[in-house]
Motif scaffolding. Sequence first.
Motif, PDB file in Angstrom:
ATOM      1  N   MET A  27       0.576  12.318  -5.704  1.00  0.00           N
ATOM      2  CA  MET A  27       0.111  11.241  -4.814  1.00  0.00           C
ATOM      3  C   MET A  27      -1.403  11.317  -4.632  1.00  0.00           C
ATOM      4  SD  MET A  27       2.625   9.251  -3.804  1.00  0.00           S
ATOM      5  CE  MET A  27       2.175   8.527  -2.214  1.00  0.00           C
ATOM      6  N   ASN A  28      -1.924  12.510  -4.421  1.00  0.00           N
ATOM      7  CA  ASN A  28      -3.368  12.643  -4.219  1.00  0.00           C
ATOM      8  C   ASN A  28      -4.157  12.280  -5.475  1.00  0.00           C
ATOM      9  OD1 ASN A  28      -3.630  13.330  -1.484  1.00  0.00           O
ATOM     10  ND2 ASN A  28      -3.063  15.454  -1.879  1.00  0.00           N
ATOM     11  N   TYR A  29      -3.596  12.558  -6.633  1.00  0.00           N
ATOM     12  CA  TYR A  29      -4.297  12.207  -7.863  1.00  0.00           C
ATOM     13  C   TYR A  29      -4.337  10.696  -8.097  1.00  0.00           C
ATOM     14  CZ  TYR A  29      -4.968  17.040  -9.404  1.00  0.00           C
ATOM     15  OH  TYR A  29      -5.383  18.338  -9.515  1.00  0.00           O
ATOM     16  N   VAL A  30      -3.370   9.965  -7.563  1.00  0.00           N
ATOM     17  CA  VAL A  30      -3.460   8.500  -7.618  1.00  0.00           C
ATOM     18  C   VAL A  30      -4.714   8.050  -6.879  1.00  0.00           C
ATOM     19  CG1 VAL A  30      -2.385   6.293  -7.028  1.00  0.00           C
ATOM     20  CG2 VAL A  30      -0.954   8.213  -7.755  1.00  0.00           C
ATOM     21  N   ALA A  31      -4.920   8.594  -5.682  1.00  0.00           N
ATOM     22  CA  ALA A  31      -6.098   8.251  -4.883  1.00  0.00           C
ATOM     23  C   ALA A  31      -7.381   8.699  -5.571  1.00  0.00           C
ATOM     24  CB  ALA A  31      -5.986   8.892  -3.494  1.00  0.00           C
ATOM     25  N   VAL A  32      -7.365   9.897  -6.131  1.00  0.00           N
ATOM     26  CA  VAL A  32      -8.558  10.442  -6.797  1.00  0.00           C
ATOM     27  C   VAL A  32      -8.963   9.571  -7.980  1.00  0.00           C
ATOM     28  CG1 VAL A  32      -9.399  12.359  -8.220  1.00  0.00           C
ATOM     29  CG2 VAL A  32      -8.232  12.831  -6.059  1.00  0.00           C
ATOM     30  N   VAL A  33      -7.994   9.212  -8.824  1.00  0.00           N
ATOM     31  CA  VAL A  33      -8.309   8.411 -10.015  1.00  0.00           C
ATOM     32  C   VAL A  33      -8.751   7.009  -9.630  1.00  0.00           C
ATOM     33  CG1 VAL A  33      -7.378   7.454 -12.152  1.00  0.00           C
ATOM     34  CG2 VAL A  33      -6.757   9.765 -11.453  1.00  0.00           C
ATOM     35  N   ALA A  34      -8.090   6.410  -8.634  1.00  0.00           N
ATOM     36  CA  ALA A  34      -8.473   5.066  -8.183  1.00  0.00           C
ATOM     37  C   ALA A  34      -9.905   5.067  -7.661  1.00  0.00           C
ATOM     38  CB  ALA A  34      -7.506   4.585  -7.103  1.00  0.00           C
ATOM     39  N   ALA A  35     -10.271   6.107  -6.899  1.00  0.00           N
ATOM     40  CA  ALA A  35     -11.626   6.190  -6.356  1.00  0.00           C
ATOM     41  C   ALA A  35     -12.651   6.451  -7.444  1.00  0.00           C
ATOM     42  CB  ALA A  35     -11.691   7.283  -5.285  1.00  0.00           C
ATOM     43  N   LYS A  36     -12.345   7.364  -8.338  1.00  0.00           N
ATOM     44  CA  LYS A  36     -13.291   7.736  -9.404  1.00  0.00           C
ATOM     45  C   LYS A  36     -13.603   6.553 -10.315  1.00  0.00           C
ATOM     46  CE  LYS A  36     -14.028  11.135 -13.100  1.00  0.00           C
ATOM     47  NZ  LYS A  36     -15.272  11.672 -12.527  1.00  0.00           N
ATOM     48  N   LEU A  37     -12.575   5.767 -10.662  1.00  0.00           N
ATOM     49  CA  LEU A  37     -12.759   4.656 -11.587  1.00  0.00           C
ATOM     50  C   LEU A  37     -13.028   3.324 -10.882  1.00  0.00           C
ATOM     51  CD1 LEU A  37      -9.970   5.447 -14.225  1.00  0.00           C
ATOM     52  CD2 LEU A  37     -12.372   6.147 -14.224  1.00  0.00           C
ATOM     53  N   GLY A  38     -12.899   3.314  -9.553  1.00  0.00           N
ATOM     54  CA  GLY A  38     -13.135   2.083  -8.806  1.00  0.00           C
ATOM     55  C   GLY A  38     -12.129   0.995  -9.129  1.00  0.00           C
ATOM     56  N   ILE A  39     -10.868   1.392  -9.295  1.00  0.00           N
ATOM     57  CA  ILE A  39      -9.808   0.457  -9.697  1.00  0.00           C
ATOM     58  C   ILE A  39      -8.906   0.140  -8.506  1.00  0.00           C
ATOM     59  CG2 ILE A  39      -7.691   0.294 -11.074  1.00  0.00           C
ATOM     60  CD1 ILE A  39      -9.139   1.689 -13.323  1.00  0.00           C
ATOM     61  N   SER A  40      -8.517  -1.127  -8.392  1.00  0.00           N
ATOM     62  CA  SER A  40      -7.623  -1.565  -7.321  1.00  0.00           C
ATOM     63  C   SER A  40      -6.175  -1.304  -7.701  1.00  0.00           C
ATOM     64  CB  SER A  40      -7.818  -3.058  -7.037  1.00  0.00           C
ATOM     65  OG  SER A  40      -9.088  -3.313  -6.485  1.00  0.00           O
ATOM     66  N   VAL A  41      -5.476  -0.549  -6.860  1.00  0.00           N
ATOM     67  CA  VAL A  41      -4.051  -0.285  -7.063  1.00  0.00           C
ATOM     68  C   VAL A  41      -3.263  -1.340  -6.292  1.00  0.00           C
ATOM     69  CG1 VAL A  41      -2.171   1.365  -6.751  1.00  0.00           C
ATOM     70  CG2 VAL A  41      -4.472   2.188  -7.325  1.00  0.00           C
ATOM     71  N   ILE A  42      -2.399  -2.060  -6.991  1.00  0.00           N
ATOM     72  CA  ILE A  42      -1.592  -3.098  -6.359  1.00  0.00           C
ATOM     73  C   ILE A  42      -0.270  -2.520  -5.858  1.00  0.00           C
ATOM     74  CG2 ILE A  42      -0.528  -5.365  -6.675  1.00  0.00           C
ATOM     75  CD1 ILE A  42      -3.625  -5.276  -6.840  1.00  0.00           C
ATOM     76  N   SER A  43       0.363  -1.731  -6.679  1.00  0.00           N
ATOM     77  CA  SER A  43       1.618  -1.087  -6.302  1.00  0.00           C
ATOM     78  C   SER A  43       1.863   0.070  -7.265  1.00  0.00           C
ATOM     79  CB  SER A  43       2.778  -2.084  -6.362  1.00  0.00           C
ATOM     80  OG  SER A  43       3.970  -1.510  -5.864  1.00  0.00           O
ATOM     81  N   PHE A  44       2.639   1.065  -6.830  1.00  0.00           N
ATOM     82  CA  PHE A  44       2.974   2.179  -7.718  1.00  0.00           C
ATOM     83  C   PHE A  44       4.152   2.960  -7.169  1.00  0.00           C
ATOM     84  CE2 PHE A  44       0.507   4.401  -4.548  1.00  0.00           C
ATOM     85  CZ  PHE A  44       0.964   5.717  -4.563  1.00  0.00           C
ATOM     86  N   ILE A  45       4.733   3.776  -8.043  1.00  0.00           N
ATOM     87  CA  ILE A  45       5.790   4.692  -7.609  1.00  0.00           C
ATOM     88  C   ILE A  45       5.788   5.903  -8.534  1.00  0.00           C
ATOM     89  CG2 ILE A  45       7.679   3.761  -9.013  1.00  0.00           C
ATOM     90  CD1 ILE A  45       9.455   4.081  -6.452  1.00  0.00           C
ATOM     91  N   PHE A 126      11.639   3.623   2.685  1.00  0.00           N
ATOM     92  CA  PHE A 126      12.003   4.993   3.049  1.00  0.00           C
ATOM     93  C   PHE A 126      11.595   6.008   1.990  1.00  0.00           C
ATOM     94  CE2 PHE A 126      15.444   2.693   5.479  1.00  0.00           C
ATOM     95  CZ  PHE A 126      14.875   2.916   6.726  1.00  0.00           C
ATOM     96  N   TYR A 127      11.066   5.529   0.868  1.00  0.00           N
ATOM     97  CA  TYR A 127      10.654   6.437  -0.204  1.00  0.00           C
ATOM     98  C   TYR A 127       9.157   6.681  -0.085  1.00  0.00           C
ATOM     99  CZ  TYR A 127      10.419   8.510  -4.892  1.00  0.00           C
ATOM    100  OH  TYR A 127      10.233   9.372  -5.947  1.00  0.00           O
ATOM    101  N   LYS A 128       8.771   7.925   0.120  1.00  0.00           N
ATOM    102  CA  LYS A 128       7.374   8.210   0.466  1.00  0.00           C
ATOM    103  C   LYS A 128       6.451   8.411  -0.720  1.00  0.00           C
ATOM    104  CE  LYS A 128       8.625  13.069   1.385  1.00  0.00           C
ATOM    105  NZ  LYS A 128       8.649  14.123   2.426  1.00  0.00           N
ATOM    106  N   TRP A 129       7.010   8.538  -1.940  1.00  0.00           N
ATOM    107  CA  TRP A 129       6.155   8.834  -3.090  1.00  0.00           C
ATOM    108  C   TRP A 129       5.773   7.545  -3.835  1.00  0.00           C
ATOM    109  CZ3 TRP A 129       5.133  13.296  -1.387  1.00  0.00           C
ATOM    110  CH2 TRP A 129       6.105  14.202  -0.989  1.00  0.00           C
ATOM    111  N   GLY A 130       5.163   6.634  -3.122  1.00  0.00           N
ATOM    112  CA  GLY A 130       4.743   5.375  -3.723  1.00  0.00           C
ATOM    113  C   GLY A 130       4.233   4.413  -2.668  1.00  0.00           C
ATOM    114  N   SER A 131       4.207   3.140  -3.026  1.00  0.00           N
ATOM    115  CA  SER A 131       3.637   2.124  -2.135  1.00  0.00           C
ATOM    116  C   SER A 131       4.693   1.305  -1.403  1.00  0.00           C
ATOM    117  CB  SER A 131       2.735   1.182  -2.948  1.00  0.00           C
ATOM    118  OG  SER A 131       3.478   0.544  -3.979  1.00  0.00           O
TER     119      SER A 131
END
Length: 283
Positions: A27-45, A126-131
């Motif tokens: 989960m933290n690496y999703v945030a790290v990669v999005a911030a590093k590349l400046g990419i908008s995340v719409i949804s993920f799991i 109820f699933y915490k590992w995603g959006s």
Amino acid sequence: MKFYFITTDHLETRIWFRDDEDFRVGMNYVAVVAAKLGISVISFILMSNHVHFLLLCEEDEASRFIILYKKLYGTYFRNRYNVNRFLRRNSVDIQEIKLVDEAIERVVAYIIMNSVAARICLSPGFYKWGSGACFFNENKEAGTPLAKLSRREQIRLLKSNEKLPQNWRVGSGGYILPDSYVRIDLVERIFKTPSRMNYFLNSSSKAKKALSQDGVSFRDQIMQEALKDMQVSLGKKRPEDMSKEEQAVIIKQLRWRFNADVHQISRVSGYSYSEVTEMLNSL
């Protein structure tokens, strides 16, 4: 800017995330990669043996996103489990999703309903590992802004030197809350109302799959721990120390105790689909 749907192949005999710590890192690496590349995340799991992302970016950026994500998580996985090149063999598919025929709505619903289709939870919220809990939710966790953590604490938390926006928030689960960076505003504008989003969730292929299945499902991580306990009960430290008969006994126990199908047993045990089938059919 365009929408790109990224999905990895389902691993047959391995899982990406063996326990909650793996999921937290993922989960933290999703945030790290999005911030590093400046990419908008719409949804993920993040699922046990595959991941899905819907991004707003250019095609080359989508490719860089998943390459960097796999590299970061693969390095973590190698260091923790001493497994080399774990994700290099995991192929990736990237598709552009057009803003026509309600395609975005269907992809978002498909992504976040993965956990429901796997019978892990009743609702994607109820699933915490995603959006899944991000959208049309007035009871989001407040969290703690990164600004309140020291630089050293942030590096330890994120397992990365990347500096994230300091208003992004850390939740009680120990990872950056997805609503810090997921484009909730855009998704809610596309769906318009909670009831319309609920319609797409309930009519998705993943919802239909969940309705077609009977019984309770257990997470891969729970089954993997049970597998280890059964090995210990046989006095074996490693799977390769077991005889064919002992292997078959454990595989049958997984099927009986957890109502698991062959694909799930294969993932958690590391045996191929054909090997599991053979053991289940043995006397």
